[in-house]
Design a protein around this motif. Structure first.
Motif, PDB file in Angstrom:
ATOM      1  N   ASP A 169      -4.569   2.016  -4.467  1.00 26.28           N
ATOM      2  CA  ASP A 169      -3.634   2.484  -3.145  1.00 26.28           C
ATOM      3  C   ASP A 169      -3.495   1.027  -2.370  1.00 26.28           C
ATOM      4  OD1 ASP A 169      -3.151   4.930  -3.693  1.00 26.28           O
ATOM      5  OD2 ASP A 169      -4.043   5.887  -1.678  1.00 26.28           O
TER       6      ASP A 169
ATOM      7  N   SER B 227      -1.817  11.589   3.191  1.00 26.55           N
ATOM      8  CA  SER B 227      -2.147  10.703   2.238  1.00 26.55           C
ATOM      9  C   SER B 227      -2.900  11.291   1.088  1.00 26.55           C
ATOM     10  CB  SER B 227      -2.746   9.288   2.831  1.00 26.55           C
ATOM     11  OG  SER B 227      -4.169   9.892   3.257  1.00 26.55           O
TER      12      SER B 227
ATOM     13  N   SER C 251       0.617  -1.269  -0.076  1.00 30.29           N
ATOM     14  CA  SER C 251       0.060  -0.065  -0.121  1.00 30.29           C
ATOM     15  C   SER C 251       0.903   1.288   0.181  1.00 30.29           C
ATOM     16  CB  SER C 251      -0.922  -0.086   1.217  1.00 30.29           C
ATOM     17  OG  SER C 251      -1.614   1.257   1.080  1.00 30.29           O
ATOM     18  N   ARG C 252       0.362   2.198  -0.831  1.00 34.74           N
ATOM     19  CA  ARG C 252       1.116   3.458  -0.899  1.00 34.74           C
ATOM     20  C   ARG C 252       1.074   4.172   0.464  1.00 34.74           C
ATOM     21  NH1 ARG C 252      -0.461   8.825  -1.492  1.00 34.74           N
ATOM     22  NH2 ARG C 252      -3.002   7.946  -1.381  1.00 34.74           N
TER      23      ARG C 252
END
Length: 600
Positions: free
Chosen positions: A391, A336, A326-327
């Motif tokens: 994501d 985020s 996940s980013r």
């Protein structure tokens, strides 16, 4: 003395088909839909090659498939759609919240009010949505240390079933019996035609439901309570919040048990304040409703609802797990950019099996996201899927559709207006219910492309098959022959005993087969018995209707019985032990009331 003639071949065949259908339902190896469709097919093919006297092959096909166009089925489907409108708009939620507050005062009082509320709601709304609405409340209360669910769900289910019996629209079975009786020549019954009889019987049954039935049930809790996820989030105090100017002690009593302030404020709450709180999804939702606060930025929540309204979409809330790829790992919600990029709102964060961590370089103390964290995310379905795929998040099962509360009053008004028109005799129930369903679509209370969720295919084919069975039992002469057989055994009994015998006969069929098929078989038989014994038809028809609703004694008797079985961890014996006494109480009471009402 009756001389009973041998039934005709068509009557024997009709009884054989009906018996086969009963056995198939009772064994449960084939689904209800398959059994119903096979029954229709057998009737259609049989009457094509062996038509009834004075009819042609195509007349048999029309009889077999007549149920799909019957006004009773149209009425049932329309009521399902209106019931769905009440559920998806949250129109029934105030009743559920009131119930939870009463339970906090006193458990016994809470159970009594619950039974009365379930009874009243199921008079107007189909019993399955009512039980679906109340079931989570009782399960949640049991998890919080209140009365065990195993001691409350069977009494609650019984109250729902008794309430559904009180009006012609309370259950699809009631409509079926009334429709068949009308086809046989009976006058049309209005919505509240026999309600006083059921209300009187309910008064007699209530002490048993409230005080005795819970004592007959064991505490079936396994001892291991499944912990529900707690989500940590920031409570924002906007200018219009009920928190502004109040002290912590003034609001804490109004909050749900599963909601907690992680930061206790010093002094009074102020507009613009942000405080760390935690709770289950349901607790967070209830808390922000009570406090008129926010757990996500107001602009993104408003944008979600605005876009959903423009695109005629539902708003979903779903849990997502942060994966290794996940980013957003190592970032906070603020850094985020989730809301800006995807148009979704993160309502809370659950960190399993470890303490909450905040970054040392984050002066605001925002939570940094890590692998394994579970996010509670709100948004449109397309945006949620885009967020998860882009994501690197894993969507968990159990997405929840947010109620369209702006239309709750409208949905309630449509339901009330439809019932009022039918009750006053201004419109037939089929027309008023159909008009109400159309209004639900026009006003957006129920979306046309989601109508499949409102309608039950099982109920549709079961009702269609039941109407076909009822017609073939009548037109083949099987109903008249069975009526003669039963009348020969009942001719020397007083009217109350005749009514009780019919009611118990139908109840037996209901608890081991299907209440719809029991209705279609029992109604023409009761009609024939009335003619044979010279008794008024209406009380015997009502004995069938009441018997079809006395489905307490087995878990297979009705869909709501199955619905509570897993949640209450019930066995077959639990239904038998509590249901049989209730059947006997209701049969004796209703039989006596019918005799008094109709002067038999």
């Amino acid at each position: 003395m009756y001389v009973i003639e041998t039934p005709t071949p068509h009557a024997i065949a009709a009884m054989a088909v009906t018996l086969a259908m009963f056995i198939a339902f009772a064994r449960g190896k084939l689904s209800t839909e398959i059994v119903s469709l096979m029954t229709i097919a057998v009737i259609a093919v049989g009457l094509y090659f062996f038509p009834l006297p004075h009819t042609g092959p195509t007349d048999g096909l029309q009889l077999a498939f007549s149920g799909f166009g019957h006004y009773a089925l149209i009425t049932i489907c329309s009521l399902m759609i209106m019931g769905r409108g009440l559920v998806v708009t949250g129109a029934l939620e105030p009743a559920a919240r009131f119930l939870e507050q009463v339970f906090k005062v006193n458990l016994q009082l809470g159970l009594l009010v619950s039974l009365l509320l379930a009874f009243c709601l199921s008079m107007m709304v189909n019993d399955t949505p009512v039980l679906v609405l109340l079931l989570p409340i009782f399960v949640a209360l049991a998890e919080r240390g209140a009365m065990p669910a195993s001691k409350t769900l069977i009494p609650l289910n019984a109250a729902v079933l008794i309430g559904g019996m009180a009006t012609t629209i309370g259950t699809s079975t009631n409509l079926l019996v009334v429709s068949i009786a009308r086809d046989l020549g009976m006058p049309q019954m209005n919505v509240f035609h026999y309600t006083p009889i059921v209300l009187a019987a309910a008064v007699v049954a209530l002490p048993y439901l409230w005080l005795v039935m819970p004592r007959l049930l064991k505490d079936n809790r396994s001892g291991v309570t499944r912990a529900r996820r707690r989500f940590v989030t920031r409570l924002r105090v906007p200018a219009g919040s009920d928190l502004v100017g109040r002290h912590f002690d003034e609001v804490v009593e109004r909050l749900p048990n599963d909601f907690r302030f992680e930061q206790r404020p010093n002094g009074v709450f102020e507009a613009g304040q942000r405080l760390t709180v935690s709770g289950t999804h349901e607790a967070l939702e209830e808390a922000i409703r009570v406090l008129r606060g926010q757990i996500a930025p107001g602009w993104v929540v408003d944008k979600i609802h605005r876009d959903a309204s423009v695109r005629h979409d539902d708003v979903h809330v779903i849990e997502m797990v942060v994966t290794t790829d996940s980013r957003i790992q190592g970032r906070t919600l603020a850094t985020s950019g989730i809301a800006d990029l995807y148009g979704v709102a993160v309502l809370g964060i659950h960190k399993p099996d470890r303490l909450m961590k905040t970054g040392p370089d984050d002066p605001r103390g925002d939570i940094r996201l890590e692998e394994g964290d579970v996010l509670l995310v709100m948004g449109r379905a397309a945006n949620l899927e885009d967020f998860a795929n882009t994501d690197g998040l894993l969507q968990l099962e159990g997405a929840k559709v947010m109620p369209r509360r702006s239309r709750a009053l409208l949905a309630g008004a449509i339901m009330f207006g439809s019932i009022a028109l039918a009750s006053a005799g201004l419109l037939p129930i089929a027309i008023s219910a159909l008009a109400g369903a159309i209004l639900m679509f026009i006003t957006g209370c129920v979306k046309f492309d989601r109508v499949g969720r409102a309608l039950s295919g099982r109920v549709i084919v079961l009702v269609a098959a039941s109407i076909a069975v009822g017609r073939i039992i009548l037109e083949s002469g099987a109903a008249g022959w069975l009526g003669e057989v039963m009348a020969s055994g009942l001719q020397h009994l007083p009217p109350a005993a005749v009514l009780a015998a019919i009611m118990l006969f139908v109840t037996l069929l209901t608890n081991f087969a299907s209440n719809a098929t029991a209705a279609t078989v029992g109604t023409p038989i009761a009609f024939a018995i009335a003619d044979q014994l010279g008794l008024p038809r209406e009380p015997l028809i009502l004995a069938v209707l009441f018997g079809c609703n006395l489905c307490y004694a087995t878990p297979i008797a009705y869909q709501t019985n199955m619905l509570i079985m897993a949640e209450g961890n019930y066995s077959f014996g639990d239904y038998l032990r509590t249901g049989v006494p209730l059947v006997l109480i209701m049969t004796a009471t209703l039989s006596g009331l019918l005799v008094l009402t109709y002067g038999m």
